[in-house]
Every structure is written in structure tokens, then in C-alpha cells.
Design an enzyme around this catalytic site. Structure first.
Site, PDB file in Angstrom:
ATOM      1  CB  CYS A  87      -0.914  -0.017   1.224  1.00 49.92           C
ATOM      2  SG  CYS A  87      -1.802   1.526   1.504  1.00 49.92           S
ATOM      3  CB  VAL A 157      -3.023  -0.593   5.883  1.00 49.18           C
ATOM      4  CG1 VAL A 157      -3.343  -1.862   6.620  1.00 49.18           C
ATOM      5  CG2 VAL A 157      -3.006  -0.833   4.366  1.00 49.18           C
ATOM      6  CB  SER A 173      -1.025   7.657   5.303  1.00 52.92           C
ATOM      7  OG  SER A 173      -1.523   8.354   4.176  1.00 52.92           O
ATOM      8  CE1 TYR A 223      -5.218   1.850  -4.963  1.00 54.53           C
ATOM      9  CE2 TYR A 223      -3.658   3.673  -5.140  1.00 54.53           C
ATOM     10  CZ  TYR A 223      -3.978   2.403  -4.682  1.00 54.53           C
ATOM     11  OH  TYR A 223      -3.054   1.684  -3.956  1.00 54.53           O
TER      12      TYR A 223
END
Length: 356
Positions: A87, A157, A173, A223
Site C-alpha cells: 500500500c 491501512v 497516513s 486508482y
């Protein structure tokens, strides 16, 4: 089959789209409805009626502070990261952990590279993957439900876990890396790492401005291309992706890093997309107008960042390629992982000439 026929002619277009997404989701999960598992782990839940991928916001947004004023005090061995080496968002946190010398202060677990019906899982049967020795969970969703038994969102995550309070502090993140940048300075391995600041006051405006276009056009843009479910959604996004790459190429033709001669947060955020681009996004997400190796400055810049002390060890191309090509069965149904192109990130670069 009698009694199971669906007449589509009278169904409005928007409703037909929702029906098709639901059927796709059920086919990929063996016929189980997402509500059966309460928590959502599939990107399919983020597709809108135009066939566009719309990333959902992170939910856990608490902050660790050096003085503990946030309720979460920075302490050595109190916090734990749950990450996927595949990721790009989790990868950011591992790079900051390494560059700031926090390896002894913040532990971490690595999920299986394969993202199946049950979501991210823990295993010690694949290279680089680990069991959850901290909480004994089999799947990451158990960590989310341990933090909030009523949680019903997506399981993503990275996750920053507080061992003391036994809860998730943050799963965004961009916020975790800023905590690592400043709030854990007392626990950096060396004085030099303690002095490193990837979000300095004098560059914050410039960094924020860069993040504002790099995220939608490149980080998330790839994405949006890969998960597009209509030609129009793809066509609009692919242009944005390469406009972003062209813009970065132009900036990097004049200076070593995005804000000048110093590595900043903006560079690390871009790097985790660039290092995956040629092996994954170019083919798997149909971002195939050009490769990063076709951009003289971006390619040298990617190698420059890869060769920073400790960064190469955070890049696991086996996890990266096996995750994307193996997990996204909707558009790679046999899970075949291609051999390349495997660019050489260790090759010499001449980026230092721009530091003067």
C-alpha cells in the site's frame, strides 16, 4: 430459472448501475452481502453512479503529541503500526519511521499481500508478512472492531494503534507521518535524525500547495483510472494523471526536489506512487500513456529518493506486484503477475547537480 428473472427495461439508469455494482460485489464475495460482515473492505463500495472511484475519508483522526495534551503522549514502544508493504499510503509511514530513526520506538505488523473476501489478514506463511503478535487478530477488521465495536466503515491501512489505551489513534497516513516528523523527536536514534524536519515552517505553504494537486492527480489519480467503471470516468482521469506527472517533470527539471534543495513530506508522498508506477499502475491501472522511465527528471528523482538511507528497505516489490495483480480479480481474474518491467532503482542518477 422461473421466479428469478429480472426485467431491466424499466429500471432507471442510476438504479441499474447500483444493481450492477451490487451483483459484482456479490459475485466477488461468493454471494455474501457486505452487511453480513458489518465492516467493508472492498473498493467496489466507493464507486459512484458515473462509474467513478471516490475514495472515502479516514475515520480515526486522533493525534499523538510530544506533551500528551491530545490525550495520546508520544512514548517509546507505546504505539504500533499495522501496514501493508503493498500500500502506498502505509508505505509513507514506514519511510518516515525509518528516516526519523524511530524503528526502536514504534513497532509494526505486516498484513498478507493478498486482499481477499475477509479483508486484510495476518499470516507468517509468506515472506515479509507477520502474525498479529500484539492483539492476536486473524484479520485487520478485528483491530477496528476492538477499537470500536460499532464500527461499520472500510478496513484500511495504515493503522496507528495505542498499546496502552488499546485503541486506534489514527488511520490517516498524511496525519501519521506528521506525528512521526515532530512528535517523537525524543526517541530518534541520532541527533541528526532528530533535527530532520520534512514539514518545516518556511516551506509549509509550498508543501501544501503541491499536495493539493499531487494527491488527486497522481496518488489517487492512478486508482481513479484503475477502478473506473465507465469510459468517461477513465478518460477524464487519465488526462489528469499525466497532467500531474508532466507538471512534476517540469518542476524537477529546475530543482532537485519538489520544493527546492531539501527533501520534504511532498517528495515522500509522491515517491510512493512513482516507485509503483511502471510495475503496476502503467499496466494494471491502464495508466499506459508513458512510464516513469520515459521522464528524464522524474526517473532520476525516483532513484534519488529510493537511494536515501533506509528507503530501499521499505520497498518490497514482491508484495506490491502480488497484491495488485493477485487481489483485483474483477479486472485480472486469473491473478497472473507479470514479470516486469522491473526498473533499476539502484542505477546512478545525477540529481545532485541541481542542489547548488
Amino acid at each position: 430459472m422461473r421466479g428469478s428473472t429480472i426485467t431491466l427495461r424499466a429500471i432507471p439508469e442510476a438504479a441499474l448501475w447500483r444493481l450492477s455494482v451490487t451483483l459484482l460485489a456479490k459475485m466477488s464475495s461468493g454471494g455474501r452481502d457486505a452487511s453480513d460482515n458489518k465492516v467493508i473492505g472492498s473498493w467496489k463500495s466507493s464507486i459512484n453512479e458515473k462509474g467513478e472511484y471516490v475514495r472515502k475519508q479516514s475515520v480515526f483522526r486522533k493525534t499523538v503529541t510530544a506533551d500528551g495534551s491530545s490525550g495520546f503522549k508520544a512514548e517509546s514502544n507505546r504505539y504500533h503500526l499495522y501496514v501493508s508493504l503493498a500500500c502506498p499510503w502505509a508505505h509513507r509511514t514506514l519511510i518516515f519511521r525509518t528516516l526519523k530513526g524511530l524503528e526502536d520506538a514504534i513497532s509494526y505488523s505486516v498484513v498478507d499481500w493478498f486482499l481477499g473476501d475477509g479483508g486484510w489478514k495476518f499470516t507468517d506463511e509468506k515472506p515479509g508478512c507477520t502474525l498479529d503478535t500484539l492483539n492476536g487478530a486473524s484479520y485487520l477488521r478485528e483491530i477496528y472492531l476492538k477499537a470500536d465495536p460499532e464500527y461499520s466503515g472500510r478496513i484500511t491501512v495504515p493503522v496507528l494503534w495505542d498499546k496502552q489505551s488499546k485503541t486506534i489513534v489514527n488511520n490517516e497516513s498524511s496525519e501519521i507521518i506528521r506525528m512521526f516528523n515532530t512528535e517523537f523527536n525524543a526517541f530518534c536514534k541520532t541527533p541528526e535524525q532528530r533535527e530532520l524536519n520534512f514539514y518545516p515552517t518556511e516551506l509549509q505553504t509550498a508543501i501544501n500547495e503541491i499536495n493539493e494537486w499531487v494527491y488527486p492527480q497522481i496518488n489517487n489519480g492512478v486508482y481513479r483510472c484503475g477502478f473506473a467503471r465507465s469510459q468517461g470516468a477513465y478518460d477524464n482521469t487519465i488526462n489528469e494523471v499525466f497532467q500531474g506527472l508532466d507538471r512534476a517533470e517540469e518542476i524537477l527539471s529546475k530543482q532537485r526536489y519538489l520544493t527546492g534543495s531539501q527533501v520534504t513530506e511532498a517528495d515522500i508522498r509522491l515517491f510512493t506512487s512513482l516507485v509503483r508506477f511502471d510495475n503496476v499502475y502503467h499496466t494494471h491501472f491502464k495508466c499506459n500513456r508513458r512510464q516513469i522511465v520515459n521522464y528524464p527528471n522524474l526517473w532520476g528523482y525516483t532513484r534519488d529518493l529510493y537511494q536515501l538511507p533506509g528507503v530501499a528497505a521499505t520497498v518490497n516489490m514482491e508484495h506490491i506486484m502480488k497484491h495488485y495483480y493477485g487481489s483485483h480479480k474483477t479486472f485480472n481474474p486469473f491473478g497472473i503477475v507479470p514479470v516486469g518491467p522491473r526498473p533499476d532503482f539502484t542505477a546512478p542518477h545525477d540529481r545532485a547537480r541541481l542542489s547548488a
